[in-house]
Scaffold this active site. Structure first.
Site, PDB file in Angstrom:
ATOM      1  N   ILE A  84       0.851  -1.183   0.000  1.00  0.00           N
ATOM      2  CA  ILE A  84       0.000   0.000   0.000  1.00  0.00           C
ATOM      3  C   ILE A  84       0.897   1.247   0.000  1.00  0.00           C
ATOM      4  O   ILE A  84       1.666   1.446   0.946  1.00  0.00           O
ATOM      5  CB  ILE A  84      -0.933   0.028   1.221  1.00  0.00           C
ATOM      6  CG1 ILE A  84      -1.753  -1.271   1.297  1.00  0.00           C
ATOM      7  CG2 ILE A  84      -1.842   1.239   1.177  1.00  0.00           C
ATOM      8  CD1 ILE A  84      -2.666  -1.514   0.137  1.00  0.00           C
ATOM      9  N   HIS A 110     -12.579   4.721  13.885  1.00  0.00           N
ATOM     10  CA  HIS A 110     -13.410   5.921  14.019  1.00  0.00           C
ATOM     11  C   HIS A 110     -12.848   7.078  13.203  1.00  0.00           C
ATOM     12  O   HIS A 110     -11.642   7.272  13.094  1.00  0.00           O
ATOM     13  CB  HIS A 110     -13.604   6.297  15.492  1.00  0.00           C
ATOM     14  CG  HIS A 110     -12.422   6.903  16.187  1.00  0.00           C
ATOM     15  ND1 HIS A 110     -12.209   8.261  16.249  1.00  0.00           N
ATOM     16  CD2 HIS A 110     -11.410   6.337  16.885  1.00  0.00           C
ATOM     17  CE1 HIS A 110     -11.122   8.513  16.957  1.00  0.00           C
ATOM     18  NE2 HIS A 110     -10.619   7.351  17.354  1.00  0.00           N
ATOM     19  N   GLU A 146     -16.873   8.168  18.364  1.00  0.00           N
ATOM     20  CA  GLU A 146     -16.085   7.276  19.221  1.00  0.00           C
ATOM     21  C   GLU A 146     -15.572   8.029  20.430  1.00  0.00           C
ATOM     22  O   GLU A 146     -15.517   7.478  21.545  1.00  0.00           O
ATOM     23  CB  GLU A 146     -14.916   6.682  18.421  1.00  0.00           C
ATOM     24  CG  GLU A 146     -14.112   5.614  19.158  1.00  0.00           C
ATOM     25  CD  GLU A 146     -12.910   6.143  19.925  1.00  0.00           C
ATOM     26  OE1 GLU A 146     -12.216   5.342  20.558  1.00  0.00           O
ATOM     27  OE2 GLU A 146     -12.654   7.378  19.898  1.00  0.00           O
ATOM     28  N   GLU A 147     -15.188   9.285  20.204  1.00  0.00           N
ATOM     29  CA  GLU A 147     -14.612  10.079  21.294  1.00  0.00           C
ATOM     30  C   GLU A 147     -15.627  10.397  22.389  1.00  0.00           C
ATOM     31  O   GLU A 147     -15.250  10.814  23.479  1.00  0.00           O
ATOM     32  CB  GLU A 147     -14.001  11.369  20.742  1.00  0.00           C
ATOM     33  CG  GLU A 147     -12.895  11.174  19.714  1.00  0.00           C
ATOM     34  CD  GLU A 147     -11.612  10.615  20.315  1.00  0.00           C
ATOM     35  OE1 GLU A 147     -11.601  10.287  21.524  1.00  0.00           O
ATOM     36  OE2 GLU A 147     -10.623  10.477  19.572  1.00  0.00           O
ATOM     37  N   ASP A 187      -7.149   1.990  15.231  1.00  0.00           N
ATOM     38  CA  ASP A 187      -7.316   3.271  15.920  1.00  0.00           C
ATOM     39  C   ASP A 187      -5.942   3.747  16.377  1.00  0.00           C
ATOM     40  O   ASP A 187      -5.374   3.193  17.321  1.00  0.00           O
ATOM     41  CB  ASP A 187      -8.255   3.068  17.117  1.00  0.00           C
ATOM     42  CG  ASP A 187      -8.624   4.386  17.802  1.00  0.00           C
ATOM     43  OD1 ASP A 187      -8.089   5.430  17.420  1.00  0.00           O
ATOM     44  OD2 ASP A 187      -9.457   4.335  18.721  1.00  0.00           O
ATOM     45  N   ASP A 232       3.254   3.416   7.273  1.00  0.00           N
ATOM     46  CA  ASP A 232       3.492   2.537   6.133  1.00  0.00           C
ATOM     47  C   ASP A 232       3.393   1.072   6.546  1.00  0.00           C
ATOM     48  O   ASP A 232       2.665   0.275   5.930  1.00  0.00           O
ATOM     49  CB  ASP A 232       4.879   2.836   5.563  1.00  0.00           C
ATOM     50  CG  ASP A 232       5.139   2.153   4.228  1.00  0.00           C
ATOM     51  OD1 ASP A 232       4.180   1.666   3.601  1.00  0.00           O
ATOM     52  OD2 ASP A 232       6.316   2.104   3.809  1.00  0.00           O
ATOM     53  N   ASP A 237       0.255  -1.596   5.502  1.00  0.00           N
ATOM     54  CA  ASP A 237       0.549  -2.858   4.826  1.00  0.00           C
ATOM     55  C   ASP A 237       0.062  -4.047   5.657  1.00  0.00           C
ATOM     56  O   ASP A 237      -0.380  -5.065   5.110  1.00  0.00           O
ATOM     57  CB  ASP A 237       2.044  -2.984   4.558  1.00  0.00           C
ATOM     58  CG  ASP A 237       2.515  -2.086   3.422  1.00  0.00           C
ATOM     59  OD1 ASP A 237       1.679  -1.687   2.589  1.00  0.00           O
ATOM     60  OD2 ASP A 237       3.717  -1.764   3.378  1.00  0.00           O
TER      61      ASP A 237
END
Length: 503
Positions: free
Chosen positions: A32, A113, A159-160, A188, A302, A306
């Site tokens: 990715i 979220h 979510e918070e 998250d 990164d 992936d």
């Protein structure tokens, strides 16, 4: 994130025990491009900047974020649903995106979220997870992936404010619809600037906190761990403590897992030795206005994106509800499980024991670490430090310790994984060693061997695997053995995080 309210015979492996390998999977996940993920973060930053500096529940920046993500997914061919709910007098939104095809009675969900706190733009918390999931979803579409399981991606609101969006979603499902979800992956905070590499502890190998996740969670953890093992990055467990959107899923018996790079906690010196960085907070800008695009570690972003792709490709192609890497047996050694010391051992000191190791060193060489590979306990040669590095090291011969009986399944590829080290000074010889053996009936076979040499080698946790498939259907024991067979050698050994998986 919400704040708290191989071997059938003896084999010598040059340079170390066997290098852990990624389990086989039906199709390799694509790499990715991190630049694509960062481009999404730039867009989320721009949205926040244009809308009062945040993307919080009930604020225009949040709805603009949903609109951005939805537009890309619609164009890529997803079927999207913008689910509304109300909390705190404001309307919130979940975005659900289904990739056409796959068995909808065995759905793999991937979520995180999308909202920030009101104090800032929330680029690490949780723009990072949201952007990583988004780019993986887009890569699914670009590659034309047609997995056996149905794929569903989700971006949660509020979510918070206490997992409000994910809870509203799970509560909106019928019992049959909840049963159709075979697994949930949560991401998250995956780009913390001073990152750790934590995986939700699905098998409770850490032995702390809330305990294991629902059945299948251990397999999700193992799948994620296999990616990091393959790139040589150690991971540690993090408890299912209810702080993120996996909460309503595991509360309903749905297996879950995911990645977390750390929030307001402080990285320990042992974690710095493991991952680099500093002993400061994992994210100094957690829930603050400085959580901007400058608050991201590109390497962590990164690697973790992936890893998301690896999990999606691996688990969605499994063709069933039992993903590869199902845990057959594990022992993180945090509780006593009847390991027994060898009755015929010849060593006079530094005998293997399950203990909480204390640090020892000689002339700047760490011979015993003060940290287990996971949790607090390990199998170690003489856990206490003593008056000097040589006080409780292995001396005078062989020490061994053997697991309780383990009944292996009769089918599948069976793999033993573990963490280990063998430390020694330059008075060691090639006669000194650490061995991992399997005892089946009256036969004992060496699986893995690491020999010493007349050089200084500092203690450092390393992972290894061995093939146990020839023992399928049998009752076995795992034996750990070390020897100080040279004269006056300073030798220390340790083993931790033993796990047998079936794929």
């Amino acid at each position: 994130m919400r704040a708290l309210s191989v071997l059938g015979a003896a084999t010598l492996i040059a340079g170390g025990l066997a290098v852990a390998a990624t389990p086989a999977r039906a199709a390799a996940a694509p790499d990715i491009p991190v630049a694509n993920v960062k481009a999404h973060l730039t867009q989320l930053q721009s949205i926040a900047t244009a809308n009062g500096g945040n993307r919080a529940h009930g604020r225009p920046g949040y709805l603009a974020s949903v609109t951005y993500v939805k537009g890309l997914l619609d164009a890529a061919g997803y079927t999207t649903t913008q689910q509304s709910f109300t909390y705190g007098g404001a309307t919130g939104y979940n975005l659900i995106a289904d990739w056409p095809g796959g068995d909808t009675t065995d759905t793999l969900m991937v979520g995180g979220h999308l909202d920030s706190v009101t104090a800032g733009p929330g680029i690490n918390d949780n723009g990072s997870g949201s952007a990583g999931i988004l780019e993986v979803a887009l890569q699914v579409a670009r590659s034309g992936l047609q997995p056996d399981r149905h794929l569903r991606f989700a971006w949660w609101g509020a979510e918070e404010q206490g997992l409000r969006g994910s809870t509203a979603y799970v509560n909106s499902l019928t019992a049959a619809q909840r049963a159709d979800i075979g697994g949930y992956l949560n991401f998250d905070m995956i780009g913390s600037p001073n990152p750790g590499y934590f995986l939700y502890d699905g098998d409770n190998s850490d032995g702390t906190g809330a305990g294991p996740g629902p059945a299948g969670s251990a397999a999700i953890e193992a799948t994620l761990a296999s990616y990091f093992t393959g790139i040589g990055v150690p991971t540690r467990g993090t408890d299912f403590d209810g702080r993120s959107d996996y909460g309503p899923f595991i509360a309903n018996g749905i297996p879950a897992g995911g990645i977390f790079t750390g929030a307001e906690g402080t990285k320990t010196s042992a974690q710095v030795a493991l991952w680099g960085g500093t002993t400061g907070r994992f994210d100094p800008c957690y829930h603050a206005s400085c959580d901007t695009t400058a608050n991201i570690n590109d390497t962590a972003l990164d690697r973790n994106t992936d890893a998301i792709a690896h999990a999606v490709w691996t688990l969605s192609a499994s063709g069933g509800t039992t993903p590869p890497g199902t845990t057959v047996w594990s022992d993180g050694l945090e509780t006593a499980t009847a390991w027994t010391r060898g009755s015929a051992d010849t060593a006079t000191s530094g005998l293997f024991e399950r203990g909480n190791p204390q640090a020892t060193s000689s002339s700047g060489v760490a011979t015993q670490l003060d940290a287990a590979a996971g949790g607090s306990f390990a199998l170690v040669t003489g856990a206490t430090a003593g008056s000097s590095a040589g006080a409780n090291d292995l001396d005078g011969g062989i020490s061994s310790i053997t697991s309780p009986a383990i009944t292996l399944p009769s089918s599948g590829t069976l793999t033993l994984g573990l963490s280990w080290y063998l430390a020694h000074l330059n008075n060691a010889t090639s006669a000194d060693y650490l061995r991992i053996r399997v005892v089946a009936g009256s036969t004992t076979t060496t699986l893995l061997t690491q020999t010493a040499a007349a050089t200084n080698k500092a203690a450092a946790w390393t992972t290894a695997t061995a093939n146990l498939t020839p023992y399928a259907g049998q009752s076995i024991r795992i034996q750990v053995e070390a020897a100080d067979a040279g004269t006056a050698s300073l030798v220390e050994a340790a083993v931790d995080n033993l796990v047998i998986t079936r794929s």
